[in-house]
Scaffold this motif. Structure first.
Motif, PDB file in Angstrom:
ATOM      1  N   UNK A  86       0.825  -1.207   0.000  1.00 58.40           N
ATOM      2  CA  UNK A  86       0.000   0.000   0.000  1.00 58.40           C
ATOM      3  C   UNK A  86       0.861   1.259   0.000  1.00 58.40           C
ATOM      4  N   UNK A  87       0.277   2.416  -0.356  1.00 62.65           N
ATOM      5  CA  UNK A  87       1.047   3.669  -0.425  1.00 62.65           C
ATOM      6  C   UNK A  87       1.775   4.018   0.862  1.00 62.65           C
ATOM      7  N   UNK A  88       1.179   3.703   2.019  1.00 61.52           N
ATOM      8  CA  UNK A  88       1.846   4.034   3.276  1.00 61.52           C
ATOM      9  C   UNK A  88       3.202   3.338   3.396  1.00 61.52           C
ATOM     10  N   UNK A  89       3.255   2.065   3.001  1.00 64.58           N
ATOM     11  CA  UNK A  89       4.503   1.319   3.098  1.00 64.58           C
ATOM     12  C   UNK A  89       5.492   1.742   2.010  1.00 64.58           C
ATOM     13  N   UNK A  90       4.978   2.064   0.826  1.00 65.79           N
ATOM     14  CA  UNK A  90       5.862   2.560  -0.229  1.00 65.79           C
ATOM     15  C   UNK A  90       6.497   3.887   0.177  1.00 65.79           C
ATOM     16  N   UNK A  91       5.727   4.732   0.874  1.00 64.66           N
ATOM     17  CA  UNK A  91       6.268   6.003   1.353  1.00 64.66           C
ATOM     18  C   UNK A  91       7.430   5.769   2.313  1.00 64.66           C
ATOM     19  N   UNK A  92       7.282   4.772   3.165  1.00 65.22           N
ATOM     20  CA  UNK A  92       8.348   4.438   4.118  1.00 65.22           C
ATOM     21  C   UNK A  92       9.601   3.997   3.359  1.00 65.22           C
ATOM     22  N   UNK A  93       9.416   3.172   2.331  1.00 62.95           N
ATOM     23  CA  UNK A  93      10.546   2.682   1.552  1.00 62.95           C
ATOM     24  C   UNK A  93      11.216   3.807   0.771  1.00 62.95           C
ATOM     25  N   UNK A  94      10.418   4.712   0.227  1.00 67.88           N
ATOM     26  CA  UNK A  94      10.982   5.850  -0.499  1.00 67.88           C
ATOM     27  C   UNK A  94      11.811   6.734   0.427  1.00 67.88           C
ATOM     28  N   UNK A  95      11.369   6.873   1.671  1.00 72.50           N
ATOM     29  CA  UNK A  95      12.144   7.638   2.653  1.00 72.50           C
ATOM     30  C   UNK A  95      13.459   6.931   2.964  1.00 72.50           C
ATOM     31  N   UNK A  96      13.430   5.607   3.085  1.00 72.58           N
ATOM     32  CA  UNK A  96      14.653   4.842   3.302  1.00 72.58           C
ATOM     33  C   UNK A  96      15.605   4.961   2.117  1.00 72.58           C
ATOM     34  N   UNK A  97      15.051   4.987   0.916  1.00 72.56           N
ATOM     35  CA  UNK A  97      15.875   4.983  -0.300  1.00 72.56           C
ATOM     36  C   UNK A  97      16.757   6.219  -0.410  1.00 72.56           C
ATOM     37  N   UNK A  98      16.430   7.266   0.322  1.00 71.24           N
ATOM     38  CA  UNK A  98      17.264   8.468   0.297  1.00 71.24           C
ATOM     39  C   UNK A  98      18.667   8.202   0.840  1.00 71.24           C
ATOM     40  N   UNK A  99      18.820   7.116   1.574  1.00 73.53           N
ATOM     41  CA  UNK A  99      20.145   6.731   2.080  1.00 73.53           C
ATOM     42  C   UNK A  99      20.908   5.875   1.077  1.00 73.53           C
ATOM     43  N   UNK A 100      20.356   5.697  -0.115  1.00 70.42           N
ATOM     44  CA  UNK A 100      21.016   5.044  -1.250  1.00 70.42           C
ATOM     45  C   UNK A 100      21.526   3.645  -0.920  1.00 70.42           C
ATOM     46  N   UNK A 101      20.701   2.888  -0.208  1.00 69.50           N
ATOM     47  CA  UNK A 101      21.029   1.496   0.061  1.00 69.50           C
ATOM     48  C   UNK A 101      21.773   1.262   1.355  1.00 69.50           C
ATOM     49  N   UNK A 102      22.255   2.328   2.001  1.00 65.72           N
ATOM     50  CA  UNK A 102      22.888   2.170   3.310  1.00 65.72           C
ATOM     51  C   UNK A 102      21.810   2.006   4.383  1.00 65.72           C
ATOM     52  N   UNK A 103      22.137   1.436   5.545  1.00 62.41           N
ATOM     53  CA  UNK A 103      21.149   1.335   6.625  1.00 62.41           C
ATOM     54  C   UNK A 103      20.575   2.704   6.972  1.00 62.41           C
ATOM     55  N   UNK A 104      19.275   2.740   7.222  1.00 63.85           N
ATOM     56  CA  UNK A 104      18.581   3.994   7.527  1.00 63.85           C
ATOM     57  C   UNK A 104      18.252   4.057   9.013  1.00 63.85           C
ATOM     58  N   UNK A 105      18.464   5.210   9.619  1.00 63.40           N
ATOM     59  CA  UNK A 105      18.033   5.433  10.990  1.00 63.40           C
ATOM     60  C   UNK A 105      16.514   5.587  10.992  1.00 63.40           C
TER      61      UNK A 105
END
Length: 364
Positions: free
Chosen positions: A285-304
């Motif tokens: 769902x969009x809510x989970x995709x939004x979370x993943x898009x926020x994580x992706x800003x770290x370009x594959x590194x672990x996200x805080x």
């Protein structure tokens, strides 16, 4: 002929870095009824080779003269296993009677199905002289009632000291749901085998040996870029090898060079996105995709997790349910407290590349 086989479930030219699983299973076969390795659960992320491993264990069992029944945990798998166990003439005579095992399982049907499967296995095992291996793939998609019926039957046959083995596979967090379900405690005793990413040195050796055995030479810089692109994922190893080999072959070259490897990596990444990354994202769902898009800003590194909350302008506690759901779906993992990371390689790259389109689809 291209030696690499990047098709889901297709046996590659060699299994890399999985000797420990094979050796454990062979120990179970050789040590007879009651050996712990005859009950095994195989877990791993998408593309880690779970289906390939089940196929290899089945091949080994057949080589030892075992009857092997390979099944996928789609509805009705208990009936299909029963049909494989029963003599053909008995199956035909019972086929048009009311379902022996049923499709809609309740408590009574589950008990009846377990008894029916137990009787069929006992008949196949021929008074202790035969051997049967049952493998069950994609257990995360299974009906708990059907798994319960099969598990109870296998437990009873093992208790009768008959020669049966059961190996089941699925995504890690989802298979836990099955193993920890009510009345399925028997499956908790299954020997756990988690298919982790491959070591770079094993991948390097495999590329060199597989390409060399096909009649092509390969340069060291080509192997280096292929190993890096494979990211330790068995399926990606096959994709990178396949398209790199094709590039050299189409040039009519007897050497797989850096340019072939680079071309192969581009093609492999495109196919990996289509075959692994996109299916993993497809029904979120969009809510989970939004979370993943926020994580992706770290370009594959672990996200805080705190940084993800700031990017989404949401409370950290409020987002905990999103994080838990994504972990359960085996899209992300948390190996360090307060951090999350993608399970599948290149997912961050895909999300960043398609960010605008995904946001448009989500209505943002």
């Amino acid at each position: 002929m291209n030696p690499f086989k990047p098709t889901a479930g297709k046996m590659p030219p060699e299994l890399i870095g999985r000797d420990f699983v094979i050796e454990s299973f062979v120990d179970g076969i050789e040590n007879g009824p009651g050996a712990p390795e005859r009950l095994m659960r195989i877990t791993g992320a998408r593309g880690m080779g779970k289906t390939v491993m089940l196929n290899e264990l089945g091949r080994i069992a057949r080589g030892h003269g075992w009857v092997v029944i390979d099944e996928v945990a789609s509805p009705g798998f208990c009936s299909r296993i029963w049909e494989r166990l029963m003599p053909r003439n008995q199956v035909e005579s019972l086929r048009f009677q009311p379902s022996i095992l049923g499709i809609s399982f309740g408590e009574v049907e589950t008990e009846r199905a377990s008894l029916t499967l137990r009787e069929a296995m006992a008949a196949q095992l021929k008074g202790g002289k035969g051997n049967v291996l049952i493998t069950l793939d994609e257990v995360q998609d299974s009906s708990l009632e059907e798994v319960r019926a099969l598990a109870v039957a296998i437990q009873q046959v093992i208790g009768d000291d008959l020669s049966v083995a059961f190996v089941f596979a699925g995504l890690p967090s989802m298979i836990d749901r099955v193993v920890n379900a009510k009345a399925l405690t028997f499956l908790r005793r299954a020997v756990p085998e988690d298919l982790a990413p491959l070591f770079p040195e094993d991948v390097e050796r495999s590329f060199a040996e597989t390409i060399g055995a096909s009649g092509l030479a390969v340069t060291s810089d080509a192997i280096d870029i292929m190993v890096e692109a494979a990211a330790g994922y068995p399926f990606m190893v096959q994709l990178v090898g396949y398209y790199g080999w094709q590039a050299a072959h189409k040039r009519g070259s007897t050497v797989l060079e850096l340019r072939d490897a680079e071309q192969g990596v581009v093609a492999a990444r495109r196919q990996f996105d289509r075959m692994v990354v996109e299916p993993a994202l497809q029904n979120l769902p969009p809510t989970l995709l939004s979370y993943l898009l926020a994580m992706a800003q770290d370009e594959g590194r672990p996200s805080k997790t705190g940084a993800v909350a700031v990017r989404l302008d949401r409370d950290l506690t409020e987002l905990s349910s999103y994080r838990s759901r994504l972990i359960k779906e085996n899209v992300i993992q948390s190996r360090t407290r307060g951090e999350v990371e993608f399970v599948v390689p290149y997912m961050a790259d895909y999300l960043n590349q398609h960010r605008t389109d995904l946001l448009d689809e989500m209505g943002n």
